[in-house]
Design an enzyme around this catalytic site. Structure first.
Site, PDB file in Angstrom:
ATOM      1  N   GLY A   1     -81.296  -2.212 -52.028  1.00 14.72           N
ATOM      2  CA  GLY A   1     -81.591  -1.046 -53.112  1.00 14.72           C
ATOM      3  C   GLY A   1     -80.189  -0.743 -53.959  1.00 14.72           C
ATOM      4  O   GLY A   1     -79.129  -1.151 -53.938  1.00 14.72           O
TER       5      GLY A   1
ATOM      6  N   THR B   1     -87.095  -3.184 -45.421  1.00 14.77           N
ATOM      7  CA  THR B   1     -87.055  -4.501 -44.714  1.00 14.77           C
ATOM      8  C   THR B   1     -88.278  -4.333 -43.589  1.00 14.77           C
ATOM      9  O   THR B   1     -89.187  -5.341 -43.459  1.00 14.77           O
ATOM     10  CB  THR B   1     -85.766  -5.012 -44.119  1.00 14.77           C
ATOM     11  OG1 THR B   1     -84.790  -5.042 -45.051  1.00 14.77           O
ATOM     12  CG2 THR B   1     -85.852  -6.149 -43.267  1.00 14.77           C
TER      13      THR B   1
ATOM     14  N   ASN C   1     -76.988   1.380 -43.204  1.00 13.88           N
ATOM     15  CA  ASN C   1     -77.926   0.643 -42.469  1.00 13.88           C
ATOM     16  C   ASN C   1     -77.508  -0.187 -41.453  1.00 13.88           C
ATOM     17  O   ASN C   1     -76.923  -1.209 -42.045  1.00 13.88           O
ATOM     18  CB  ASN C   1     -78.925   0.125 -43.673  1.00 13.88           C
ATOM     19  CG  ASN C   1     -79.971  -0.487 -43.179  1.00 13.88           C
ATOM     20  OD1 ASN C   1     -80.537  -0.235 -42.131  1.00 13.88           O
ATOM     21  ND2 ASN C   1     -80.912  -0.993 -44.043  1.00 13.88           N
TER      22      ASN C   1
ATOM     23  N   GLU D   1     -76.818   0.679 -55.139  1.00 15.90           N
ATOM     24  CA  GLU D   1     -75.644   0.960 -54.396  1.00 15.90           C
ATOM     25  C   GLU D   1     -74.745   1.733 -55.213  1.00 15.90           C
ATOM     26  O   GLU D   1     -74.520   1.350 -56.417  1.00 15.90           O
ATOM     27  CB  GLU D   1     -75.013  -0.456 -53.726  1.00 15.90           C
ATOM     28  CG  GLU D   1     -76.170  -1.121 -52.734  1.00 15.90           C
ATOM     29  CD  GLU D   1     -75.486  -2.205 -52.156  1.00 15.90           C
ATOM     30  OE1 GLU D   1     -75.909  -2.641 -50.954  1.00 15.90           O
ATOM     31  OE2 GLU D   1     -74.217  -2.768 -52.439  1.00 15.90           O
TER      32      GLU D   1
ATOM     33  N   SER E   1     -79.081  -4.038 -42.959  1.00 13.34           N
ATOM     34  CA  SER E   1     -79.183  -4.210 -44.515  1.00 13.34           C
ATOM     35  C   SER E   1     -79.271  -5.599 -45.063  1.00 13.34           C
ATOM     36  O   SER E   1     -78.748  -6.295 -44.643  1.00 13.34           O
ATOM     37  CB  SER E   1     -78.007  -3.249 -44.980  1.00 13.34           C
ATOM     38  OG  SER E   1     -78.010  -3.355 -46.586  1.00 13.34           O
TER      39      SER E   1
END
Length: 725
Positions: free
Chosen positions: A403, A127, A178, A405, A181
């Site tokens: 991404g 990001t 994160n 997981e 996220s």
């Protein structure tokens, strides 16, 4: 290099013995030997020296520092890379990737659209990287415009950048891995006119994790926007939204945790800059507040089985609050949650819902409202920043998806996310690891194929028709019967039991299956998968929302069929559309790496990093680049001098098998310096495309053909030319 095991060990020790110099390797194709150990050591040394970008052939590796780095992304740095004659020769930076894509659009007779693919696992920095890329283009592609007024430039630049905080507020959340996220994917097209100035942008979104609205994983938060409202709104706003002091919401866990993403005023200002008026903002926030009130509605079993479930004591106030904020009658809202309508021919029959079904319908209402609101916001942003079709001719696309997981419990959401990542990995494999080697062979270069991990088998398992996981899941979901996880698991085992990419744990207490992904194996729970895949929205809910007194709700549901379903978390068609766009553009890859699982500043865990390097094929990429032609330079004819090259080899000339052939190539000044720097691949566009391959020679070409010395040709002894008009 010695290829025996003992020789390779000696090379490895010799390379690693001078650890003080490892941080100087700004391009991993210079590493010798190329092994996971040497690559890891170099990245670790550079990270310790606070150098976070490293070239790896066609890919840029970006290590997340997990702390602000002053002046690394300043306007001065942007201008430095933008004005550099050869940005590739500067220190590795995300701005090099951005500038290369920008110059690719500028420098071709028929410009090709570009795509910047930013990949990595959750928390790796995708990001942030996408933000930097957008800011770079908004600066270098707009600020130099002399054709438009400065006010117009500022407006375009500001609007493009202001889409970021809105999309992040409504689409990002704090997870275990994160704090910010992305719970959706986005492809941003930055639109350029014929003069290569930024004139607009458009946003396409994918895979919104709408289930998070009504079900937050343990120790994780809901979407940022809800916390922004709780912490940043004025007392008058909170009163209007029925967010009294000390009030708690079931769907707002970890509300006491404060993050820098909880910036309500920044989101409101971005909305205003994009043209969302204050009255429309008020409608948006009332809808969001109504969703929070829905989460506090719970039911008790009825006194009689034939009667609807009744509201739990404290839920009556929440029902009134939700109904008022959503603009619907409280009685109708309660009836929608507790009673379903069955259609038999021309007759409608009302049947009470079970206690669990009441909760399912409440969650369904919240998810469909949030998904449609997110969709409306995306459309509004596009209307605000998108240029007319006649105003732009090319684009640079930025792809940011969440991404790969793997959690303790994984379900349909993780399967969809990981499937999307498999598609992106396959795009990289097809475009570089496979296609690049095939190109070398087709052009007559001596080449031994570098082996790499091809994930086509995993994709066939997931999407293969008719017996892939998704086709079987869709078939099961279409059947008009109660879902049975055990039966579906048995069906998967029967149809896919011989496939090498799927397995089962015989001792597991719950129905599941494990898929061997490119990034590692993941176990998926089957329970609940079919319900999530069906994702039906009861027609009573659609009809209720269509009649809402909230103008925005009435607008977003006004054109929807009463028997339609909500926007799905996975849209296979939209994903296929994305892959088509990527295949039609020139891609540039950035691999974001997460140095440690705890997001600690400047902390490097070797095992964490090596797993990510192996998963995305970085070492294989370096092998192919180092053995081939790792640097591709575009030489413009306006800076040219003449190079005369003899096409035929001596044996062909002796045999007179081919006639005399000479090609005059206009190439950029400085080729003679490049001749001593190792393998290169040069491309020059004249009346067509011309590729000139040459390798460093121990014998000067000019010494072999002295009459060419006056033309400035040195350092070539093997030349292959390919010219396509």
């Amino acid at each position: 290099m010695n290829t025996s095991p003992r020789g390779r060990e000696g090379d490895l020790r010799a390379f690693l013995i001078d650890e003080d110099q490892l941080h100087t390797y700004d391009d991993l194709t210079k590493v010798n030997p190329v092994t996971p150990t040497t690559v890891l050591k170099c990245l670790q040394a550079r990270y310790r020296a606070q150098v976070f970008y490293t070239h790896a052939g066609c890919t840029l590796v970006a290590l997340n520092p997990f702390q602000p780095i002053p002046d690394l992304y300043s306007l001065d740095v942007m201008r430095e890379y933008h004005s550099a004659p050869q940005p590739q020769e500067a220190k590795p930076h995300i701005f090099i990737v951005a500038e290369e894509a920008y110059r690719n659009v500028q420098g071709q007779l028929e410009p090709v659209n570009q795509s910047l693919v930013v990949s990595g696992e959750s928390g790796a920095g995708k990001t942030w990287t996408s933000r930097c890329l957008m800011k770079y283009y908004a600066t270098v592609a707009a600020s130099s415009s002399v054709l438009k007024s400065q006010d117009a430039v500022d407006r375009i630049e500001k609007r493009v950048l202001d889409s970021n905080p809105i999309m992040e507020a409504f689409g990002n959340a704090c997870t275990l891995r994160n704090h910010n996220s992305s719970r959706f994917g986005k492809y941003i097209q930055l639109q350029l006119d014929r003069s290569h100035f930024l004139v607009g942008a458009s946003v396409q979104t994918y895979l919104l994790e709408k289930t998070r609205v009504a079900c937050q994983p343990a120790n994780e938060r809901n979407f940022h926007i809800f916390y922004q409202m709780m912490k940043g709104a004025s007392s008058e706003q909170k009163k209007e939204w029925k967010m009294g002091h000390g009030q708690s919401f079931n769907w707002l866990p970890k509300a006491q945790k404060t993050l820098e993403e909880d910036c309500f005023q920044e989101t409101v200002e971005a909305m205003s800059h994009l043209g969302i008026k204050s009255d429309k903002q008020a409608e948006i926030f009332r809808i969001l507040a109504g969703i929070l009130q829905l989460g506090n509605i719970t039911f008790d079993p009825p006194a009689k089985e034939s009667e609807p479930c009744v509201l739990e004591g404290q839920s009556k106030e929440s029902l009134q609050g939700a109904a008022g904020l959503l603009g619907v009658p409280a009685e109708e809202l309660q009836a929608c949650l507790a009673v379903r309508t069955l259609v038999a021919g021309k007759q409608s029959i009302l049947k009470p819902c079970s206690l669990s079904d009441c909760g399912v319908r409440r969650d369904c209402l919240a998810k469909v409202v949030y998904a449609h609101l997110f969709e409306w916001l995306t459309s509004f942003i596009n209307r605000s920043i998108c240029a007319d079709n006649s105003a732009w001719c090319n684009f640079i696309g930025l792809l940011d998806v969440y991404g790969f997981e793997c959690f303790q419990r994984n379900n349909l959401e993780q399967l969809c996310i990981n499937y999307a990542n498999e598609k992106l990995q396959q795009h990289f494999v097809a475009h570089y690891l496979r296609a690049q080697q095939e190109e070398y062979v087709s052009e007559g270069l001596e080449w031994s194929f570098v082996r790499y991990q091809d994930n086509q088998s995993c994709l066939d398992l997931i999407e293969g028709n008719p017996t892939g996981v998704f086709p079987l899941l869709n078939e099961e979901s279409r059947l008009n019967r109660a879902s049975d996880a055990g039966k579906f698991g048995a069906r998967l085992q029967k149809e896919l039991g011989d496939h090498g990419s799927i397995s089962w744990d015989k001792f597991s207490q719950e129905p599941h299956f494990s898929v061997t992904h490119y990034a590692g194996p993941v176990s998926y729970q089957i329970q609940g998968m079919m319900e999530k895949n069906k994702d039906p929205v009861p027609p009573e809910i659609i009809a209720l929302l269509q009649a809402s007194a909230n103008p925005l709700l009435g607008q977003v549901f006004g054109d929807q069929e009463a028997d339609s379903t909500a926007p799905r978390g996975l849209s296979k068609n939209s994903l296929e559309s994305l892959m088509k766009i990527l295949h039609s553009t020139t891609p540039h890859y950035t691999r974001c790496i997460k140095p440690n699982p705890d997001c600690k500043p400047l902390t490097f865990h070797k095992r964490e990093v090596i797993m990510q390097l192996e998963a995305c094929g970085i070492v294989e990429t370096i092998h192919i680049s180092a053995a081939g032609f790792p640097i591709r330079k575009r030489l413009l004819s306006r800076r040219a001098f003449s190079i005369q090259c003899c096409w035929r080899r001596h044996q062909l000339r002796r045999r007179r098998a081919r006639g005399r052939a000479a090609v005059l190539i206009q190439a950029g000044k400085g080729a003679e310096e490049d001749a001593g720097l190792g393998p290169r691949l040069l491309s020059s566009v004249l009346d067509g495309s011309v590729k000139l391959h040459y390798q460093r020679s121990p014998l000067l070409y000019a010494d072999m053909l002295p009459h060419l010395r006056r033309e400035g040709v040195t350092g070539f002894n093997q030349i292959l030319l390919e010219k396509t008009l």
